[in-house]
Design an enzyme around this catalytic site. Structure first.
Site, PDB file in Angstrom:
ATOM      1  CE  LYS A   1      -5.252  -1.351   1.970  1.00 21.35           C
ATOM      2  NZ  LYS A   1      -3.986  -2.087   1.956  1.00 21.35           N
TER       3      LYS A   1
ATOM      4  CE  LYS B   1       2.178   2.283   4.534  1.00 20.37           C
ATOM      5  NZ  LYS B   1       1.540   1.477   3.447  1.00 20.37           N
TER       6      LYS B   1
ATOM      7  CB  SER C   1      -0.911   0.008   1.234  1.00 19.20           C
ATOM      8  OG  SER C   1      -1.811  -1.066   1.196  1.00 19.20           O
TER       9      SER C   1
END
Length: 292
Positions: free
Chosen positions: A171, A239, A96
């Protein structure tokens, strides 16, 4: 597609590699930690000694590493995927990362004769173990079709969502929804416990109605048990929410709930809780209400 290389054998990468072995693929895996490659070897894969060794005979290369700089590190340079994989090899990045980085690296891959797909996954550790991940894929439609058997070995819901970078954009949206849901569930359980409700019964009935969700199903019991062993670490969700807020700012889109939850997650990571499962947001909800 017979020979698969998997770079990054962590919480998600290792069970994905094992599922590929179980599906009949020849799998070579590389990880900085030897213990992880040993586990793959025990499951029937091959423990590669380097990225170059892992990808030399690969029809497809899957990278599953934590962040944008990590992907750049494993694919670039003389020792990386692009310099050592055969021309025509499929590169499936299941990490990701930032959508803009995914688009740039897709261009670099194409220039090296490598066929790129950004294919981040959702479903957590258990989804990876069970081979039922949701996979959102960006890239060329023909390359997506060629990757079908590989992706089907590790996922259940597999959708081509557009050109390179699109998988990472979807995502980011996924991580926004999940984070807000975890925070809402945390607050709801604190609320229920404050009133002495039978929380097991409450979650059962809530799960059968409009409040039901995968988050409730997978994270509710962890909160009730105060068990925050990592399936997906808060540090990684931090993150990802950074990616969400940065990309939203670039697009001129307001994400007020996402921004608020991002601050809560950042605070937990800053106080040393980044190694907890992201359901560990419940700890903060308890503390905010003066409860344990």
């Amino acid at each position: 597609m017979k020979n698969i290389a998997v770079i990054g054998l962590g919480i998600m990468g290792l069970p994905m590699a094992v599922n590929l072995v179980n599906a009949g693929f020849t799998v070579a895996g590389y990880n900085r930690s030897q213990a992880a490659t040993d586990k793959l070897a025990a499951a029937g894969g091959r423990a590669a000694t380097s990225i170059a060794d892992a990808v030399k005979d690969a029809d497809a290369v899957i990278t599953m590493v934590p962040d944008s700089p990590d992907v750049e590190a494993v694919v670039g340079g003389d020792a990386g995927v692009f310099a050592n994989a055969r021309k025509g090899t499929l590169w499936i990045d299941a990490s990701s990362i930032r959508p803009d980085v995914a688009k740039r690296l897709a261009g670099d891959a194409a220039a090296a004769g490598i066929r790129p797909l950004d294919a981040p996954v959702s479903g957590g550790e258990q989804g990876a173990i069970d081979g039922v991940l949701s996979i959102m894929v960006g890239g060329d439609a023909g390359d997506f079709a060629d990757a079908a058997d590989v992706l089907s070995a590790v996922g259940r819901t597999i959708v081509h969502v557009g050109p390179s970078g699109s998988g990472q954009t979807v995502k980011a949206a996924n991580q926004l929804i999940v984070a807000v849901n975890i925070q809402a569930l945390s607050e709801a359980i604190v609320f229920l416990e404050a009133y002495g409700v039978d929380t097991d019964a409450a979650l059962k009935v809530l799960g059968g109605g409009l409040a039901g969700s995968k988050v409730l199903d997978q994270k509710g019991q962890k909160m009730l048990d105060r068990n925050f062993d990592p399936g997906f670490r808060l540090a990684l969700h931090n993150k990802d929410l950074g990616i969400v807020t940065a990309a939203a700012r670039e697009a001129g889109v307001a994400v007020p709930l996402g921004a608020a939850v991002a601050q809560l997650v950042t605070a937990m990571v800053a106080q040393g809780d980044g190694g907890l499962d992201h359901s560990g947001l419940f700890k903060q909800a308890l503390a905010t209400s003066g409860r344990q």
